[in-house]
Design a protein around this motif. Structure first.
Motif, mmCIF file in Angstrom:
data_model
loop_
_atom_site.group_PDB
_atom_site.id
_atom_site.type_symbol
_atom_site.label_atom_id
_atom_site.label_comp_id
_atom_site.label_asym_id
_atom_site.label_seq_id
_atom_site.Cartn_x
_atom_site.Cartn_y
_atom_site.Cartn_z
ATOM 1 N N LEU A 33 68.231 116.481 -44.267
ATOM 2 C CA LEU A 33 68.530 115.114 -43.845
ATOM 3 C C LEU A 33 68.993 114.241 -45.012
ATOM 4 C CD1 LEU A 33 65.456 114.554 -41.499
ATOM 5 C CD2 LEU A 33 67.790 115.168 -40.837
ATOM 6 N N GLY A 34 69.286 114.856 -46.144
ATOM 7 C CA GLY A 34 69.717 114.087 -47.307
ATOM 8 C C GLY A 34 68.576 113.358 -47.990
ATOM 9 N N ILE A 35 67.353 113.861 -47.843
ATOM 10 C CA ILE A 35 66.153 113.232 -48.397
ATOM 11 C C ILE A 35 65.609 114.123 -49.504
ATOM 12 C CG2 ILE A 35 63.796 112.490 -47.869
ATOM 13 C CD1 ILE A 35 64.775 112.083 -44.938
ATOM 14 N N ALA A 36 65.151 113.506 -50.596
ATOM 15 C CA ALA A 36 64.614 114.267 -51.726
ATOM 16 C C ALA A 36 63.379 113.567 -52.288
ATOM 17 C CB ALA A 36 65.671 114.385 -52.822
ATOM 18 N N ALA A 37 62.635 114.279 -53.121
ATOM 19 C CA ALA A 37 61.511 113.673 -53.836
ATOM 20 C C ALA A 37 62.075 112.644 -54.819
ATOM 21 C CB ALA A 37 60.711 114.737 -54.573
ATOM 22 N N VAL A 38 61.522 111.431 -54.790
ATOM 23 C CA VAL A 38 62.013 110.373 -55.675
ATOM 24 C C VAL A 38 60.940 109.848 -56.622
ATOM 25 C CG1 VAL A 38 63.880 109.655 -54.135
ATOM 26 C CG2 VAL A 38 61.642 108.565 -53.927
ATOM 27 N N LEU A 39 59.681 110.211 -56.365
ATOM 28 C CA LEU A 39 58.582 109.725 -57.200
ATOM 29 C C LEU A 39 57.394 110.644 -56.993
ATOM 30 C CD1 LEU A 39 57.776 107.261 -59.031
ATOM 31 C CD2 LEU A 39 56.959 106.153 -56.947
ATOM 32 N N GLU A 40 56.628 110.877 -58.058
ATOM 33 C CA GLU A 40 55.434 111.697 -57.880
ATOM 34 C C GLU A 40 54.341 111.292 -58.848
ATOM 35 O OE1 GLU A 40 55.984 115.955 -59.190
ATOM 36 O OE2 GLU A 40 58.071 115.317 -59.091
ATOM 37 N N HIS A 41 53.111 111.555 -58.428
ATOM 38 C CA HIS A 41 51.899 111.342 -59.197
ATOM 39 C C HIS A 41 51.036 112.575 -58.964
ATOM 40 C CE1 HIS A 41 52.917 107.103 -59.745
ATOM 41 N NE2 HIS A 41 53.114 107.007 -58.445
ATOM 42 N N PRO A 42 50.006 112.808 -59.767
ATOM 43 C CA PRO A 42 49.130 113.956 -59.498
ATOM 44 C C PRO A 42 48.581 113.906 -58.060
ATOM 45 C CG PRO A 42 48.647 113.042 -61.656
ATOM 46 C CD PRO A 42 49.604 112.083 -60.971
ATOM 47 N N GLY A 43 48.841 114.955 -57.296
ATOM 48 C CA GLY A 43 48.352 115.036 -55.923
ATOM 49 C C GLY A 43 49.127 114.213 -54.921
ATOM 50 N N ALA A 44 50.292 113.689 -55.301
ATOM 51 C CA ALA A 44 51.088 112.866 -54.391
ATOM 52 C C ALA A 44 52.569 112.965 -54.742
ATOM 53 C CB ALA A 44 50.651 111.401 -54.457
ATOM 54 N N VAL A 45 53.405 112.976 -53.719
ATOM 55 C CA VAL A 45 54.847 112.973 -53.913
ATOM 56 C C VAL A 45 55.471 112.065 -52.858
ATOM 57 C CG1 VAL A 45 55.187 115.060 -52.509
ATOM 58 C CG2 VAL A 45 56.941 114.400 -54.175
ATOM 59 N N ALA A 46 56.483 111.299 -53.261
ATOM 60 C CA ALA A 46 57.178 110.392 -52.347
ATOM 61 C C ALA A 46 58.613 110.862 -52.179
ATOM 62 C CB ALA A 46 57.171 108.969 -52.883
ATOM 63 N N TYR A 47 59.080 110.808 -50.942
ATOM 64 C CA TYR A 47 60.439 111.214 -50.598
ATOM 65 C C TYR A 47 61.220 110.019 -50.083
ATOM 66 C CZ TYR A 47 58.499 115.926 -50.737
ATOM 67 O OH TYR A 47 57.894 117.093 -51.125
ATOM 68 N N GLY A 48 62.534 110.085 -50.234
ATOM 69 C CA GLY A 48 63.411 109.059 -49.698
ATOM 70 C C GLY A 48 64.853 109.414 -49.998
ATOM 71 N N VAL A 56 53.452 112.261 -49.261
ATOM 72 C CA VAL A 56 52.551 113.351 -48.906
ATOM 73 C C VAL A 56 51.532 113.390 -50.028
ATOM 74 C CG1 VAL A 56 52.338 115.827 -48.515
ATOM 75 C CG2 VAL A 56 54.386 114.623 -47.738
ATOM 76 N N GLN A 57 50.239 113.276 -49.661
ATOM 77 C CA GLN A 57 49.254 113.150 -50.730
ATOM 78 C C GLN A 57 47.872 113.626 -50.312
ATOM 79 O OE1 GLN A 57 49.909 108.936 -51.087
ATOM 80 N NE2 GLN A 57 47.939 108.464 -50.134
ATOM 81 N N GLU A 58 47.086 113.943 -51.326
ATOM 82 C CA GLU A 58 45.681 114.222 -51.111
ATOM 83 C C GLU A 58 44.999 112.880 -50.824
ATOM 84 O OE1 GLU A 58 44.964 115.962 -54.934
ATOM 85 O OE2 GLU A 58 45.410 117.985 -54.205
#
Length: 140
Positions: A33-48, A56-58
């Motif tokens: 859908l043209g969406i990729a990971a744009v930000l991440e932290h330990p145990g969490a990742v953000a897509y857009g 998606v996160q713990e």
């Protein structure tokens, strides 16, 4: 003047009990859908596409994540082909079908989408709204 973010929500987050597996699933599925990971932290990742809109996160409280009954998350597709590409990628990555790609007249004639359950059971949708068909229906 900078361009205003067109989203109506800041972000949506879903919990996971298997972060690495969930990350691998969404890394494999969302590019359709043209969406990729744009930000991440330990145990969490953000897509857009441009902004971190889907996380998606713990769980922060340390308790197990659970699937919300009645909750589902829908992503925009640019056309019917993207709906099919998303569905195919999701099934290949371990999702289960919760409604194959196709029209859903009950949602409106211009609606075309699919539903899958990710490996932890979250209901995820990809949907295309045919604006041209909508204009024809409404005589515009």
């Amino acid at each position: 003047m900078s361009e205003q973010n067109p989203s109506i929500l800041s972000h949506v987050s879903i919990g996971t009990n298997q972060f690495d597996k969930a990350r691998a699933f969404y890394d494999a599925v969302l590019p359709a859908l043209g969406i990729a990971a744009v930000l991440e932290h330990p145990g969490a990742v953000a897509y857009g596409r441009q902004y971190p809109e889907f996380w998606v996160q713990e769980p922060h409280d340390g308790n197990p994540a659970s699937v919300g009954n009645g909750f589902h998350l829908g992503f925009f597709a640019q056309d019917r082909e993207q709906v099919h590409a998303f569905y195919d990628a999701a099934i290949a990555a371990g999702a289960t079908c919760d409604g194959p790609p196709g029209p859903r007249p009950a949602y409106g004639e211009p609606y075309y989408g699919c539903f899958v359950r990710d490996p932890e059971g979250h209901k995820i949708e990809a949907a295309f709204w045919d604006a041209e068909m909508s204009m024809q229906i409404h005589g515009e």
